[in-house]
Motif scaffolding. Structure first.
Motif, PDB file in Angstrom:
ATOM      1  N   LEU A 100       0.836  -1.206   0.000  1.00  0.00           N
ATOM      2  CA  LEU A 100       0.000   0.000   0.000  1.00  0.00           C
ATOM      3  C   LEU A 100       0.865   1.248   0.000  1.00  0.00           C
ATOM      4  O   LEU A 100       0.597   2.206  -0.726  1.00  0.00           O
ATOM      5  CB  LEU A 100      -0.926   0.004   1.222  1.00  0.00           C
ATOM      6  N   ALA A 101       1.941   1.232   0.820  1.00  0.00           N
ATOM      7  CA  ALA A 101       2.805   2.405   0.913  1.00  0.00           C
ATOM      8  C   ALA A 101       3.436   2.712  -0.436  1.00  0.00           C
ATOM      9  O   ALA A 101       3.482   3.865  -0.867  1.00  0.00           O
ATOM     10  CB  ALA A 101       3.875   2.177   1.974  1.00  0.00           C
ATOM     11  N   VAL A 102       3.918   1.681  -1.126  1.00  0.00           N
ATOM     12  CA  VAL A 102       4.544   1.890  -2.433  1.00  0.00           C
ATOM     13  C   VAL A 102       3.512   2.451  -3.405  1.00  0.00           C
ATOM     14  O   VAL A 102       3.803   3.358  -4.177  1.00  0.00           O
ATOM     15  CB  VAL A 102       5.159   0.575  -2.953  1.00  0.00           C
ATOM     16  N   VAL A 108       2.419   9.481  -9.807  1.00  0.00           N
ATOM     17  CA  VAL A 108       1.429   9.576 -10.876  1.00  0.00           C
ATOM     18  C   VAL A 108       0.020   9.234 -10.393  1.00  0.00           C
ATOM     19  O   VAL A 108      -0.942   9.470 -11.093  1.00  0.00           O
ATOM     20  CB  VAL A 108       1.788   8.647 -12.056  1.00  0.00           C
ATOM     21  N   LEU A 109      -0.071   8.688  -9.174  1.00  0.00           N
ATOM     22  CA  LEU A 109      -1.384   8.262  -8.692  1.00  0.00           C
ATOM     23  C   LEU A 109      -2.281   9.475  -8.439  1.00  0.00           C
ATOM     24  O   LEU A 109      -1.918  10.384  -7.719  1.00  0.00           O
ATOM     25  CB  LEU A 109      -1.223   7.460  -7.400  1.00  0.00           C
ATOM     26  N   ARG A 110      -3.471   9.447  -9.017  1.00  0.00           N
ATOM     27  CA  ARG A 110      -4.401  10.554  -8.765  1.00  0.00           C
ATOM     28  C   ARG A 110      -5.134  10.293  -7.455  1.00  0.00           C
ATOM     29  O   ARG A 110      -5.388   9.156  -7.082  1.00  0.00           O
ATOM     30  CB  ARG A 110      -5.409  10.659  -9.901  1.00  0.00           C
ATOM     31  N   GLY A 111      -5.460  11.343  -6.749  1.00  0.00           N
ATOM     32  CA  GLY A 111      -6.195  11.225  -5.488  1.00  0.00           C
ATOM     33  C   GLY A 111      -5.394  10.494  -4.423  1.00  0.00           C
ATOM     34  O   GLY A 111      -5.926   9.687  -3.677  1.00  0.00           O
ATOM     35  N   ARG A 112      -4.069  10.796  -4.359  1.00  0.00           N
ATOM     36  CA  ARG A 112      -3.231  10.105  -3.377  1.00  0.00           C
ATOM     37  C   ARG A 112      -3.725  10.337  -1.960  1.00  0.00           C
ATOM     38  O   ARG A 112      -3.748   9.428  -1.141  1.00  0.00           O
ATOM     39  CB  ARG A 112      -1.791  10.595  -3.486  1.00  0.00           C
ATOM     40  N   GLY A 113      -4.108  11.593  -1.699  1.00  0.00           N
ATOM     41  CA  GLY A 113      -4.564  11.948  -0.352  1.00  0.00           C
ATOM     42  C   GLY A 113      -5.740  11.091   0.064  1.00  0.00           C
ATOM     43  O   GLY A 113      -5.803  10.573   1.177  1.00  0.00           O
ATOM     44  N   PHE A 114      -6.673  10.901  -0.887  1.00  0.00           N
ATOM     45  CA  PHE A 114      -7.862  10.098  -0.593  1.00  0.00           C
ATOM     46  C   PHE A 114      -7.467   8.675  -0.218  1.00  0.00           C
ATOM     47  O   PHE A 114      -7.936   8.132   0.777  1.00  0.00           O
ATOM     48  CB  PHE A 114      -8.794  10.092  -1.801  1.00  0.00           C
ATOM     49  N   PHE A 115      -6.584   8.087  -1.013  1.00  0.00           N
ATOM     50  CA  PHE A 115      -6.208   6.694  -0.752  1.00  0.00           C
ATOM     51  C   PHE A 115      -5.449   6.551   0.560  1.00  0.00           C
ATOM     52  O   PHE A 115      -5.657   5.609   1.311  1.00  0.00           O
ATOM     53  CB  PHE A 115      -5.386   6.120  -1.909  1.00  0.00           C
ATOM     54  N   THR A 117      -5.780   8.374   3.200  1.00  0.00           N
ATOM     55  CA  THR A 117      -6.759   8.453   4.284  1.00  0.00           C
ATOM     56  C   THR A 117      -7.552   7.159   4.365  1.00  0.00           C
ATOM     57  O   THR A 117      -7.764   6.611   5.445  1.00  0.00           O
ATOM     58  CB  THR A 117      -7.715   9.623   4.045  1.00  0.00           C
ATOM     59  N   ALA A 118      -7.982   6.684   3.205  1.00  0.00           N
ATOM     60  CA  ALA A 118      -8.837   5.491   3.184  1.00  0.00           C
ATOM     61  C   ALA A 118      -8.110   4.297   3.787  1.00  0.00           C
ATOM     62  O   ALA A 118      -8.671   3.565   4.596  1.00  0.00           O
ATOM     63  CB  ALA A 118      -9.275   5.188   1.764  1.00  0.00           C
ATOM     64  N   PHE A 119      -6.837   4.116   3.418  1.00  0.00           N
ATOM     65  CA  PHE A 119      -6.101   2.956   3.936  1.00  0.00           C
ATOM     66  C   PHE A 119      -5.788   3.104   5.418  1.00  0.00           C
ATOM     67  O   PHE A 119      -5.654   2.141   6.141  1.00  0.00           O
ATOM     68  CB  PHE A 119      -4.802   2.744   3.146  1.00  0.00           C
TER      69      PHE A 119
END
Lengths: 377, 413
Positions: A100-102, A108-115, A117-119
């Motif tokens: 998950l951390a990687v 390039v990942l969009r919505g990094r902040g969202f993910f 938080t979600a994880f």
């Protein structure tokens, strides 16, 4: 002693650390010593242990570890259960956390902040709330079994199923009862056949739960470490021609070693102390004591059977197990810069550096040619 | 300089002082009469109805005696009690469960006050026995419950059964369970634990402890027969555990219409909140090959040994166990009064629960002596493997070993 300008400063130093020392002493050190004393006493929980109990030597430890009886076999069962819990949870949660951390570290990942938080969300939620929800999800006609039914799988009655999964697996090959060589008595009062039972189906649900709740926290640790790895190292790896997998295993992971050590240690300590989930599933480690853990056993021995000394003894044995395993893990994960192994490593590393340099030179040469060509154009 | 030594000495003194601080007990002062005293009562409540009823009763006493009473409903009674006793702040009065009573009494937790109560002679003799430790009637039974056969009357009628078919022995129980079993409903359901399965063992003529209280008789053919009867019903598909039906307990299975008959006590009344439309009736448990048998469960009012408020608390217990108050409690949350006279009145007022009172005549208390609980917990966990296809003999042999060890230890004390 000379009396300079700084004479007498030491007392202020002591004064300033005094509050912390006193608080730690009263609320941490003293209780630990008291508990250690209780584990060697016959205190029955009436009034304070001091003045209401007698020192009885190692009798409590003997009951748990040596004397045949329920105390020993219960302890053996709880160690068996927790052992399987640890060897399933720790690797799984570490691997998932790293994965998950990687993923959320990729630029390039969009919505990094969202993910992120979600994880991380399961980790900030109370384990009580999550366990309660899992109890509902894993009922016989719950969500999990409905999904399994959609794929044509007849799901078990999770939290009520005491069968060990290794026993189940052996059952597929027709081995449904103990073969003669496993029927003999194993350590701590339970047979070898019991030792190899594997986690029960109910325990598997708790394993899933633990991986789900803890991987977020460890993801955060890995993420912090990943962000400490400079972009130039990534680039260097790229220039050296490593693919994403090679980069992960040969560059990123070695640089994460201190964090990996932290995560494994915390994971090991946390999983050996599992209590909340067992307490919530109710009924003394039901089904059939396959959810019994040493931490819960210490609790029920003390609070329900009023054998406080024995409960404290179990806690200290658990403490010893955790310390021993942490030291073992430290030994395995130690830096290999000394000794015979280090020499081989050094030779290999030198060879790799040479080869890498050669590759880089070759690459540079071609890049140079490209630039020259561009210049000409 | 020997600063280190001084530091170590200071640390040692500090540590001793801290530990010593733990030893210093704090007993509040108290007078002889109840007037002006503040009592706390810790109860393991079944719900709001019980908490409210106990609070009202306690307040009524407090008003009469010019005292204050605080009723606390515990989340985890055992844990909170142990914590209170260890911290010298035990509640002045508390619910003491039958399963923990002997353990608490043998450790000197309980004030043996019950024999001196003015109504000590009114209680059921069986209950007095249950709360007698070392030949001393220790604490007063609060109320009691017995197990009965609860039948869903709608399912009963739908299957074409009448009052004449009410099962009276094992054969007729199996028969009606078979009749009542349909695709969506099982004939009989109850949690597979000692407190249910043990009744079948007793009905088959078994008993766990010899009459002289010295030997355990768990692995007898009678006890095996009791367990094998349950296995037989399970194998025939007419008995299922609540967990098999995806119900939390058998009352839920009854309410949801998943089971037509269950084995529970008067607390079955509690399902009326969740399942108001379920009609049921309670009967005595069918007799086994060796006659009738059921279990009686009870709580008593515990008072901590040497408590300053013991006198006031005793007076409160006397008030709470009076026929009048017990009938009020029965009215509020469905328990059976622990005195014979009140129970008789209760049976008249609530004919639907008369069978529970009737079975008190032959009901026995589950095995309970100091240290027995871990053996019984182990037995319960092994019973989970009784069906499908478990080894009844092996389960009882394991109980024989662990219970005998516990009994020897208790007798040696």
């Amino acid at each position: 002693m000379s009396k300079g300008m700084r004479a007498g400063e030491a007392k202020y130093g002591y004064l300033f650390v005094a509050p912390a020392v006193i608080i730690i002493g009263v609320f941490l050190v003293a209780p630990i010593f008291l508990a250690l004393y209780v584990s060697f006493s016959n205190w029955n929980g009436l009034g304070s242990p001091l003045g209401n109990s007698e020192f009885i030597g190692a009798e409590n430890y003997q009951k748990v570890l040596v004397d045949d009886g329920l105390s020993k076999s219960d302890f053996g069962t709880s160690i068996r259960n927790n052992f399987y819990y640890v060897i399933f949870v720790v690797p799984a949660q570490t691997a998932l956390a790293l994965f998950l951390a990687v993923q959320v570290n990729r630029r390039v990942l969009r919505g990094r902040g969202f993910f992120r938080t979600a994880f991380y969300f399961p980790s900030v939620t109370s384990s009580i709330a999550i366990t309660t929800i899992f109890l509902f999800l894993f009922t016989a006609s719950g969500v999990v079994n409905s999904i399994l039914a959609f794929f044509g799988i007849n799901g078990p009655n999770w939290f009520k199923d005491p069968r060990g999964i290794i026993h189940n697996f052996l059952g597929v090959f027709g081995v449904s009862s103990a073969p003669a060589f496993l029927e003999v008595q194993g350590p701590l009062g339970i047979s070898w056949w019991e030792w190899v039972a594997g986690p029960s189906v109910a325990m598997c649900a708790l394993i899933v739960l633990a991986v789900f709740t803890t991987s977020g926290t460890f993801m955060l640790l890995f993420l912090a470490a990943l962000q400490n790895i400079g972009a130039e190292i990534d680039e260097a790896a790229l220039m050296d021609g490593s693919g994403p997998f090679r980069k992960l295993f040969s560059v990123t992971l070695p640089m994460l070693k201190p964090t990996l050590f932290t995560v494994l240690t915390l994971g090991l300590i946390g999983t050996w102390q599992v209590f909340d989930q067992v307490y919530l599933t109710g009924g003394n480690g039901a089904p059939a004591k396959t959810l019994l853990t040493p931490a819960f056993l210490a609790f029920s021995t003390s609070f329900n059977d009023l054998k406080w000394g024995q409960g404290a003894a179990i806690s200290f044995i658990l403490f010893a197990i955790i310390v021993a395993l942490t030291l073992l893990q430290r030994y395995i994960l130690r830096d290999r810069d000394v000794g015979k192994r280090a020499e081989t490593n050094a030779t290999r590393a030198a060879a790799e550096v040479k080869a890498g340099a050669a590759r880089a030179v070759a690459k540079n040469a071609s890049t140079n040619t490209d630039t020259t060509k561009a210049g000409i154009r | 300089m020997n600063k280190k030594a001084v530091g170590a000495a200071a640390l040692a003194i500090g540590l001793t002082a801290t530990l010593g601080g733990c030893a210093a007990g704090s007993d509040g002062g108290g007078g002889d009469s109840a007037a002006g005293q503040e009592l706390s009562i810790l109860i393991g409540s079944s719900g709001d109805a019980e908490t409210q009823a106990v609070t009202e009763a306690a307040n009524a006493w407090a008003e009469e005696n010019d005292a204050t009473v605080e009723v606390i409903a515990a989340n985890d009674l055992n844990q909170q009690l142990s914590q209170g006793f260890a911290g010298d702040s035990a509640p002045d009065l508390f619910y003491m469960g039958w399963d923990q009573f002997a353990t608490y009494a043998s450790n000197g937790y309980l004030e043996p006050y019950a024999a001196d109560l003015s109504n000590a002679g009114d209680f059921y003799p069986g209950l007095v026995d249950a709360f007698t430790y070392d030949d001393t009637f220790t604490c007063a039974p609060k109320d009691f419950s017995t197990l009965g056969l609860i039948i869903n009357t709608d399912a009963w009628a739908a299957a074409g059964l009448t009052d004449a078919d009410i099962p009276t022995d094992w054969d007729s129980l199996e028969e009606v369970a078979t009749t009542l079993t349909t695709d969506t409903q099982v004939g009989l359901s109850f949690g597979l634990e000692y407190a249910r399965a043990g009744a079948f063992m007793n009905q088959a003529g078994g008993q766990l402890i010899s009459d002289d209280g010295q030997t355990v008789q768990a692995d007898t053919p009678e006890n095996v027969a009791g367990l094998e009867y349950i296995q037989k019903l399970y194998d025939a598909g007419v008995y299922k555990r609540p967990a098999d039906l995806d119900a939390g307990w058998s009352g839920e299975a009854l309410g949801k219409g998943l089971a037509a008959m269950v084995i529970e006590g008067p607390w079955i009344k509690g399902i009326k909140n969740d399942f108001p439309d379920t009609n049921y009736a309670a009967y005595e448990l069918p007799a086994g090959p060796e006659g009738k048998s059921t279990y009686t469960f009870s709580n008593c009012w515990g008072i901590p040994q040497g408590s300053d408020t013991a006198e006031a608390a005793t007076s409160l217990v006397e008030f709470l166990t009076s026929d009048e108050q017990q009938l009020a409690a029965a009215d509020a949350f469905g328990v059976l009064p622990s005195t014979e006279s009140a129970a008789a009145t209760y049976a008249e007022t609530y004919p639907e629960n008369a069978s529970f009172v009737a079975s008190a005549d032959y009901a026995v208390s589950p095995v309970n002596f100091a240290g027995s609980s871990s053996a019984m917990v182990d037995f319960n966990s092994k019973l989970e493997t009784l069906v499908p296809g478990g080894d009844a003999q092996g389960i009882l042999e394991s109980l024989q070993t662990s219970l005998q060890a516990a009994l020897d230890e208790a007798n040696a004390q």
